[in-house]
Design an enzyme around this catalytic site. Structure first.
Site, PDB file in Angstrom:
ATOM      1  CB  CYS A  84     112.152  79.291  54.808  1.00 26.57           C
ATOM      2  SG  CYS A  84     113.407  79.695  54.701  1.00 26.57           S
ATOM      3  CB  CYS A  85     113.232  84.481  54.425  1.00 21.49           C
ATOM      4  SG  CYS A  85     115.001  83.275  54.123  1.00 21.49           S
ATOM      5  N   GLY A  86     111.332  84.868  57.681  1.00 22.49           N
ATOM      6  CA  GLY A  86     109.300  85.422  57.626  1.00 22.49           C
ATOM      7  C   GLY A  86     108.744  85.177  56.396  1.00 22.49           C
ATOM      8  CE  LYS A  87     109.094  87.089  51.307  1.00 16.32           C
ATOM      9  NZ  LYS A  87     109.712  87.654  49.995  1.00 16.32           N
ATOM     10  NE  ARG A 117     110.170  82.269  50.868  1.00 15.60           N
ATOM     11  CZ  ARG A 117     111.550  82.159  50.831  1.00 15.60           C
ATOM     12  NH1 ARG A 117     112.395  81.770  50.854  1.00 15.60           N
ATOM     13  NH2 ARG A 117     111.992  83.770  50.300  1.00 15.60           N
TER      14      ARG A 117
END
Length: 282
Positions: A124-127, A129
């Protein structure tokens, strides 16, 4: 200050009857005190089921401590991604003695309801998670706050939470959560379920439209991944606990911008994530 909730009216006009249900009850027991057996009354935490029906359809059944029920239901719906604002609830009618709450929604997003129980693990959002459910990925956002606490303030707020926890002290069977500023406890909620206590806080924030960027949550229970996700959904950047965190909770907190301070007991504590918000750790 423990803010007492008025359950006489639900959001946007739904009526709620008065309920005699309480957070504790008495039970006759025999207690051995080390030398003799005594017959006496003990204080026991109350546990009750609550079935949430949305637009006439059964959605979920919670097991909870029957206090602050409107806050709980509102916070639960927000935490599950069904609402973002309290105005999305057209009416909420509580039959607490029967264990039902009837929610009528404005323009319920069917995808949100269908995806509540769908497992989702991904980025999510490049991380990297990891979320247990799809709606977590939609509703748990990175927290941004400039709030800072000193170690002294961490101890003070945790002590305030414990002083407000009369039902826990009487029963030993409840979790407690409190909404705080850097300098004072604003309100506390108690429940047999630690996630329920947080949802009661969340629901109160939504119903009263209280801003959260300068707020702290003090918490009695273990910081699990679910607790970290709920803190992110609420939007609070500092989470204080007298108990331990889990590794997934800390990984989520690190990615979501949440400062986790655990094992706040006596004169010790541990800062696990985002230590820059604790002044002595900068």
């Amino acid at each position: 200050m423990n803010d007492e909730q008025d359950n006489s009216h639900a959001p946007n006009g739904g009526t709620v009857p008065h309920s005699p249900l309480q957070s504790t009850t008495s039970w006759a027991i025999y207690r051995f005190n080390g030398t003799e057996v005594l017959s006496q009354e003990d204080t026991i935490a109350t546990e009750a089921p609550l079935t949430i029906k949305i637009d006439g359809e059964e959605f979920a059944t919670l097991v909870y401590t029957p206090t602050d029920t409107i806050d709980l239901v509102t916070g639960f719906l927000a935490s599950e991604g069904l609402i973002r604002f309290v105005d999305q609830i057209e009416s909420l009618t509580l039959e607490e003695e029967r264990g039902f709450v009837h929610v009528k929604m404005r323009h319920l997003h069917q995808l949100s309801q269908k995806m509540v129980s769908k497992r989702f693990i991904g980025s999510c959002c490049g991380k990297s998670r990891q979320f247990y459910f799809h709606n977590d990925a939609r509703t748990a956002k990175t927290v941004r706050t400039n709030l800072q606490l000193s170690i002294h303030q961490c101890f003070y707020l945790m002590n305030q939470l414990q002083e407000q926890s009369a039902d826990f002290q009487a029963t030993g069977g409840l979790h407690n959560a409190a909404l705080c500023t850097a300098n004072e406890l604003l309100l506390s909620r108690a429940d047999i379920g630690r996630h329920n206590a947080l949802d009661k806080i969340y629901g109160h924030l939504l119903r009263q439209r209280i801003p959260v960027r300068d707020k702290v949550i003090a918490f009695s229970g273990r910081v699990s991944s679910e607790v970290a996700l709920k803190a992110a959904k609420i939007g609070v950047g500092i989470l204080l606990s007298k108990s331990a965190p889990t590794d997934l909770a800390l990984r989520l907190a690190q990615d979501l911008g949440i400062t986790v301070v655990g094992f706040i007991r006596r004169d010790q504590l541990s800062v696990y994530t985002h230590p820059e918000r604790i002044t002595e750790c900068r």
